[in-house]
Design a protein around this motif. Structure first.
Motif, PDB file in Angstrom:
ATOM      1  N   ILE A   1       0.851  -1.188   0.000  1.00 40.89           N
ATOM      2  CA  ILE A   1       0.000   0.000   0.000  1.00 40.89           C
ATOM      3  C   ILE A   1       0.886   1.237   0.000  1.00 40.89           C
ATOM      4  O   ILE A   1       1.905   1.289   0.697  1.00 40.89           O
ATOM      5  CB  ILE A   1      -0.895   0.008   1.262  1.00 40.89           C
ATOM      6  N   GLY A   2       0.495   2.222  -0.802  1.00 37.87           N
ATOM      7  CA  GLY A   2       1.154   3.523  -0.779  1.00 37.87           C
ATOM      8  C   GLY A   2       0.106   4.611  -0.684  1.00 37.87           C
ATOM      9  O   GLY A   2      -1.105   4.331  -0.631  1.00 37.87           O
ATOM     10  N   THR A   3       0.571   5.854  -0.643  1.00 39.86           N
ATOM     11  CA  THR A   3      -0.356   6.979  -0.800  1.00 39.86           C
ATOM     12  C   THR A   3       0.239   7.914  -1.833  1.00 39.86           C
ATOM     13  O   THR A   3       1.446   7.931  -2.058  1.00 39.86           O
ATOM     14  CB  THR A   3      -0.579   7.764   0.512  1.00 39.86           C
ATOM     15  N   ASP A   4      -0.645   8.683  -2.478  1.00 37.63           N
ATOM     16  CA  ASP A   4      -0.257   9.512  -3.605  1.00 37.63           C
ATOM     17  C   ASP A   4      -0.954  10.865  -3.464  1.00 37.63           C
ATOM     18  O   ASP A   4      -2.180  10.952  -3.564  1.00 37.63           O
ATOM     19  CB  ASP A   4      -0.674   8.793  -4.908  1.00 37.63           C
ATOM     20  N   THR A   5      -0.150  11.906  -3.201  1.00 40.45           N
ATOM     21  CA  THR A   5      -0.671  13.258  -3.035  1.00 40.45           C
ATOM     22  C   THR A   5      -0.334  14.115  -4.255  1.00 40.45           C
ATOM     23  O   THR A   5      -1.081  15.011  -4.626  1.00 40.45           O
ATOM     24  CB  THR A   5      -0.092  13.873  -1.736  1.00 40.45           C
ATOM     25  N   GLY A   6       0.831  13.806  -4.890  1.00 40.69           N
ATOM     26  CA  GLY A   6       1.219  14.509  -6.107  1.00 40.69           C
ATOM     27  C   GLY A   6       1.929  13.581  -7.081  1.00 40.69           C
ATOM     28  O   GLY A   6       2.477  14.023  -8.083  1.00 40.69           O
ATOM     29  N   GLY A   7       1.956  12.296  -6.746  1.00 42.01           N
ATOM     30  CA  GLY A   7       2.643  11.315  -7.592  1.00 42.01           C
ATOM     31  C   GLY A   7       3.330  10.233  -6.780  1.00 42.01           C
ATOM     32  O   GLY A   7       4.040   9.384  -7.331  1.00 42.01           O
ATOM     33  N   SER A   8       3.117  10.236  -5.486  1.00 40.13           N
ATOM     34  CA  SER A   8       3.887   9.406  -4.550  1.00 40.13           C
ATOM     35  C   SER A   8       3.664   7.903  -4.657  1.00 40.13           C
ATOM     36  O   SER A   8       4.380   7.137  -4.006  1.00 40.13           O
ATOM     37  CB  SER A   8       3.617   9.842  -3.105  1.00 40.13           C
ATOM     38  N   ILE A   9       2.697   7.450  -5.450  1.00 40.48           N
ATOM     39  CA  ILE A   9       2.614   6.032  -5.812  1.00 40.48           C
ATOM     40  C   ILE A   9       3.153   5.847  -7.226  1.00 40.48           C
ATOM     41  O   ILE A   9       4.007   4.998  -7.480  1.00 40.48           O
ATOM     42  CB  ILE A   9       1.164   5.501  -5.746  1.00 40.48           C
ATOM     43  N   ARG A  10       2.664   6.655  -8.165  1.00 40.66           N
ATOM     44  CA  ARG A  10       2.972   6.423  -9.584  1.00 40.66           C
ATOM     45  C   ARG A  10       4.439   6.658  -9.898  1.00 40.66           C
ATOM     46  O   ARG A  10       5.045   5.890 -10.665  1.00 40.66           O
ATOM     47  CB  ARG A  10       2.084   7.342 -10.450  1.00 40.66           C
ATOM     48  N   GLN A  11       5.049   7.717  -9.343  1.00 40.44           N
ATOM     49  CA  GLN A  11       6.453   8.002  -9.665  1.00 40.44           C
ATOM     50  C   GLN A  11       7.387   6.917  -9.130  1.00 40.44           C
ATOM     51  O   GLN A  11       8.229   6.419  -9.879  1.00 40.44           O
ATOM     52  CB  GLN A  11       6.810   9.420  -9.193  1.00 40.44           C
ATOM     53  N   PRO A  12       7.273   6.473  -7.862  1.00 39.81           N
ATOM     54  CA  PRO A  12       8.134   5.353  -7.441  1.00 39.81           C
ATOM     55  C   PRO A  12       7.825   4.056  -8.188  1.00 39.81           C
ATOM     56  O   PRO A  12       8.739   3.253  -8.426  1.00 39.81           O
ATOM     57  CB  PRO A  12       7.876   5.227  -5.935  1.00 39.81           C
ATOM     58  N   ALA A  13       6.571   3.844  -8.570  1.00 35.92           N
ATOM     59  CA  ALA A  13       6.264   2.657  -9.384  1.00 35.92           C
ATOM     60  C   ALA A  13       7.044   2.728 -10.695  1.00 35.92           C
ATOM     61  O   ALA A  13       7.655   1.745 -11.125  1.00 35.92           O
ATOM     62  CB  ALA A  13       4.755   2.566  -9.651  1.00 35.92           C
ATOM     63  N   ALA A  14       7.053   3.902 -11.320  1.00 32.17           N
ATOM     64  CA  ALA A  14       7.781   4.070 -12.588  1.00 32.17           C
ATOM     65  C   ALA A  14       9.271   3.810 -12.392  1.00 32.17           C
ATOM     66  O   ALA A  14       9.909   3.128 -13.203  1.00 32.17           O
ATOM     67  CB  ALA A  14       7.557   5.483 -13.128  1.00 32.17           C
ATOM     68  N   LEU A  15       9.831   4.349 -11.310  1.00 32.61           N
ATOM     69  CA  LEU A  15      11.275   4.277 -11.106  1.00 32.61           C
ATOM     70  C   LEU A  15      11.750   2.891 -10.663  1.00 32.61           C
ATOM     71  O   LEU A  15      12.959   2.614 -10.677  1.00 32.61           O
ATOM     72  CB  LEU A  15      11.720   5.346 -10.092  1.00 32.61           C
ATOM     73  N   THR A  16      10.824   2.026 -10.228  1.00 32.54           N
ATOM     74  CA  THR A  16      11.218   0.689  -9.772  1.00 32.54           C
ATOM     75  C   THR A  16      10.674  -0.417 -10.680  1.00 32.54           C
ATOM     76  O   THR A  16      10.820  -1.599 -10.363  1.00 32.54           O
ATOM     77  CB  THR A  16      10.713   0.420  -8.340  1.00 32.54           C
ATOM     78  N   GLY A  17      10.005  -0.046 -11.767  1.00 27.18           N
ATOM     79  CA  GLY A  17       9.479  -1.068 -12.675  1.00 27.18           C
ATOM     80  C   GLY A  17       8.310  -1.849 -12.100  1.00 27.18           C
ATOM     81  O   GLY A  17       8.114  -3.016 -12.442  1.00 27.18           O
ATOM     82  N   THR A  18       7.514  -1.212 -11.245  1.00 27.67           N
ATOM     83  CA  THR A  18       6.334  -1.865 -10.683  1.00 27.67           C
ATOM     84  C   THR A  18       5.069  -1.157 -11.182  1.00 27.67           C
ATOM     85  O   THR A  18       5.143  -0.131 -11.859  1.00 27.67           O
ATOM     86  CB  THR A  18       6.366  -1.830  -9.139  1.00 27.67           C
ATOM     87  N   VAL A  19       3.921  -1.727 -10.835  1.00 29.23           N
ATOM     88  CA  VAL A  19       2.634  -1.131 -11.186  1.00 29.23           C
ATOM     89  C   VAL A  19       2.108  -0.388  -9.965  1.00 29.23           C
ATOM     90  O   VAL A  19       2.110  -0.940  -8.858  1.00 29.23           O
ATOM     91  CB  VAL A  19       1.624  -2.221 -11.603  1.00 29.23           C
ATOM     92  N   GLY A  20       1.708   0.857 -10.150  1.00 30.59           N
ATOM     93  CA  GLY A  20       1.144   1.620  -9.043  1.00 30.59           C
ATOM     94  C   GLY A  20      -0.053   2.421  -9.505  1.00 30.59           C
ATOM     95  O   GLY A  20      -0.026   3.024 -10.572  1.00 30.59           O
ATOM     96  N   MET A  21      -1.101   2.418  -8.704  1.00 24.45           N
ATOM     97  CA  MET A  21      -2.342   3.128  -9.079  1.00 24.45           C
ATOM     98  C   MET A  21      -2.731   4.118  -8.007  1.00 24.45           C
ATOM     99  O   MET A  21      -2.765   3.785  -6.826  1.00 24.45           O
ATOM    100  CB  MET A  21      -3.462   2.100  -9.283  1.00 24.45           C
ATOM    101  N   LYS A  22      -2.990   5.353  -8.432  1.00 23.93           N
ATOM    102  CA  LYS A  22      -3.629   6.335  -7.565  1.00 23.93           C
ATOM    103  C   LYS A  22      -5.099   6.402  -7.955  1.00 23.93           C
ATOM    104  O   LYS A  22      -5.429   6.821  -9.053  1.00 23.93           O
ATOM    105  CB  LYS A  22      -3.000   7.720  -7.716  1.00 23.93           C
TER     106      LYS A  22
END
Lengths: 529, 98
Positions: free
Chosen positions: A185-206
């Protein structure tokens, strides 16, 4: 069986683990122990975790095994008989409170704090049978894009240990990428799930603002914060969102809307998934190809767009004309809300307390020593933007521009079914590279934060490598249209199923258990020296 | 738009109840002004006719049933307190002397 020593089961996707548990191929306890072993061996070098609750996780795994053996027969007749995440290890970002367990939000001011209650999503996960393993490292109060602003030291990126995993949910992203858990689980206020997902090659949804309850989530900016899933594929992320989404009476901004069974909606068959994009209209906002975008990132995004077009999607170039105002608007609204939310850390009721001469002295000493540099910067910005004489020029102005940003999206969605864009203009950057310049760090989220301003859902899926590091492709949808985003992500996976990069594991995984490898804090200190 | 002086930075720190060192105040003066420069782009954008957006979902008047439910027990609510006396949080004296 000795699956507890078998690292192969940690490589499975969560939905494959769920099937393995139901078929009795391994137990939930063995699955947990395999993950705990990786965490014990590798967390010094990865530093994805801020706390691990081995005992609590074992109890949950044992309970899951009891339910699996008791209801095993019934499960064969119908998968609905067992809760969806039964026995699956899950990580929580260190701002999701759980009863009696530490939740620091990456801040010294919450060192030693034990929550007297559970976040709503923690209850949901437990009801769904999940095995909560522990809490993951993060930028302090979720303010940052690299996880370097954690009071407990940075997290490394498993693809290159001298680089950041993104942030603020960098610990969750790194833990999923390094096979320490299949879901987080993550939280995303301005990109805090999607940007680390991008940088680590994972899937992240806000998800859409209001889709998931924020009750028990340590607050950053309340009109923007949203909880969401990380997984190693789209189906897993969909499964996790399906468990945590939905109305909660403890959060009046959680929406009383039906939650689809996101994972069940996705086609299992690759051909069917790929065909689902035929006739869809996807908007490509030209402003998201920002100055400073790395050519390798742009190339991967253009290739992904081409692949979707070749599969039958119609690509529509369009404009979101107010995008250039997004960064300034966000960096007024989010700090303003944060300065109000963080007023609660008074050193009186819970958390760190440093005594001064009087009550004011207590506040100054407690907050001055308890907050880190980035939090102080944002609290100062927010306090200033809300202060007498400046409110109209900054905060009210930003709220009006927020209307324009939202209107851009409303107009775009009259033309297209979803938007397609880069998640981050760059791949993972070196530890320390953006710490000296706050504005350079803020630019990390330039492609994600307008989505939060408009309250819309967005997903980041891996779309290949640039310079050996993962690139993320972002789909942005209409409010409440998470299903379509998962469908697009799944379709893109199917279209690129045979791409060579799909079979690659993070480059630096072998170094994680190397006793001579430095910890991320040491790497950062060396980089700054 | 405004430029922050050192005195402004100290005033905002006081409003925010942040005890900052001289070094922090000096660094923040530079950094905050650099960030405020980024805001200038907004000033040129006409917004007189635009309504502000405070939240993005159109929910109104979310009410719950007017029934009492148990609250957190006092001992649990006080469990994290740095200092307590009986059922109270202890703070330095606020009102008057003797």
């Amino acid at each position: 069986m000795t699956a507890g020593q078998d690292p192969a089961i940690t490589r499975l996707r969560a939905h494959e683990m769920a099937a393995g548990l139901r078929e009795g191929r391994f137990t939930a306890l063995a699955l947990l122990e395999a993950h705990l072993e990786l965490i014990r061996d590798e967390n010094r070098v990865l530093h994805a975790w801020s706390s691990v609750d081995e005992d609590g996780a074992r109890q949950a795994a044992v309970a899951a095994d009891r339910q699996l053996s008791k209801e095993g027969g019934r499960a064969i007749q119908g998968p609905a008989a067992l809760p969806p995440l039964l026995g699956i290890p899950v990580a929580l970002k260190d701002l999701v409170v759980t009863r009696g367990q530490p939740s620091t939000a990456g801040s010294r001011i919450l060192k030693g704090f034990l929550s007297p209650y559970d976040a709503h999503i923690a209850e949901r996960l437990r009801e769904a049978g999940a095995v909560v393993v522990g809490k993951t490292n993060m930028d302090e109060f979720a303010m940052g894009s690299s996880t370097e602003h954690s009071a407990w030291g940075p997290t490394a990126n498993p693809w290159a240990l001298d680089r950041v995993p993104g942030g603020s949910s960098g610990g969750s992203a790194a833990a999923v990428a390094a096979f320490h858990v299949p879901l987080a689980i993550g939280t995303d206020t301005g990109g805090s799930i999607r940007q680390p997902a991008a940088l680590t090659g994972t899937v992240g949804m806000k998800p859409t603002y209001g889709r998931v309850s924020r009750y028990g989530i340590i607050a950053f900016a309340s009109s923007l914060d949203q909880v969401g899933p990380f997984g190693r594929d789209v189906r897993d992320a969909a499964m996790l969102l399906g468990v945590v989404a939905g109305r909660d009476e403890h959060d009046s901004t959680s929406a009383p809307m039906q939650v689809p069974d996101y994972a069940a909606e996705l086609p299992a068959d690759d051909d069917e998934a790929a065909a689902s994009v035929k006739g869809l209209r996807l908007g490509l906002p030209r402003e998201y190809f920002v100055p400073g975008m790395e050519p390798g990132v742009e190339a991967r995004i253009r290739e992904a767009v081409g692949a979707l077009e070749a599969a039958g999607a119609e690509i529509v170039e369009l404009s979101l004309p107010h995008s250039e105002y997004g960064l300034a608007t966000y960096y007024i609204i989010a700090p303003a809300e944060a300065s109000a939310n963080l007023a609660r850390y008074d050193g009186i009721r819970y958390g760190q307390s440093v005594r001064g001469e009087d009550v004011l002295g207590n506040y100054l000493a407690t907050r001055g020593s308890g907050f880190g540099a980035e939090v102080k910067r944002r609290v100062m910005l927010g306090t200033y933007a809300l202060s007498a004489g400046y409110y109209d020029a900054y905060y009210l102005k930003a709220q009006k521009v927020r209307t324009l940003l939202k209107r851009d999206f409303d107009l775009a969605f009259k033309q297209v079914d979803a938007l397609i864009a880069p998640t981050s203009p760059t791949v993972a950057f070196p530890l320390g590279a953006r710490l000296a310049d706050p504005v350079a760090m803020y630019l990390s989220d330039v492609c994600t934060l307008p989505v939060n301003m408009a309250g819309l859902p967005g997903i980041s899926v891996p779309c290949g490598l640039s310079e050996g590091l993962p690139v993320g492709l972002q789909f942005i949808g209409r409010a409440w249209d998470e299903s379509r985003l998962f469908g697009l992500g799944r379709a893109y996976e199917a279209i690129t199923a045979s791409a060579e990069w799909r079979s690659l594991e993070p480059t630096d995984l072998p170094a994680l258990s190397d006793p001579s490898a430095p910890a991320p804090a040491e790497r950062l200190a060396a980089a700054r020296a | 738009m405004a430029t922050l002086s050192r005195a402004d930075v100290e005033h905002v720190a006081h409003l925010a109840r942040l005890g900052l060192t001289d070094e922090e105040l000096g660094r923040l003066e530079g950094q905050l002004n650099h960030i405020l420069d980024q805001y200038e782009i907004l000033a040129a954008l006409p917004t007189d006719e635009i309504a502000p957006t405070a939240q993005t979902i159109e929910l109104e008047n979310i009410l719950r049933a007017d029934v009492t439910t148990p609250s957190l027990p006092v001992d649990e609510a006080l469990a994290g307190a740095p200092d307590r006396a009986r059922d109270l949080f202890v703070v330095p004296q606020i009102i008057g002397g003797d």
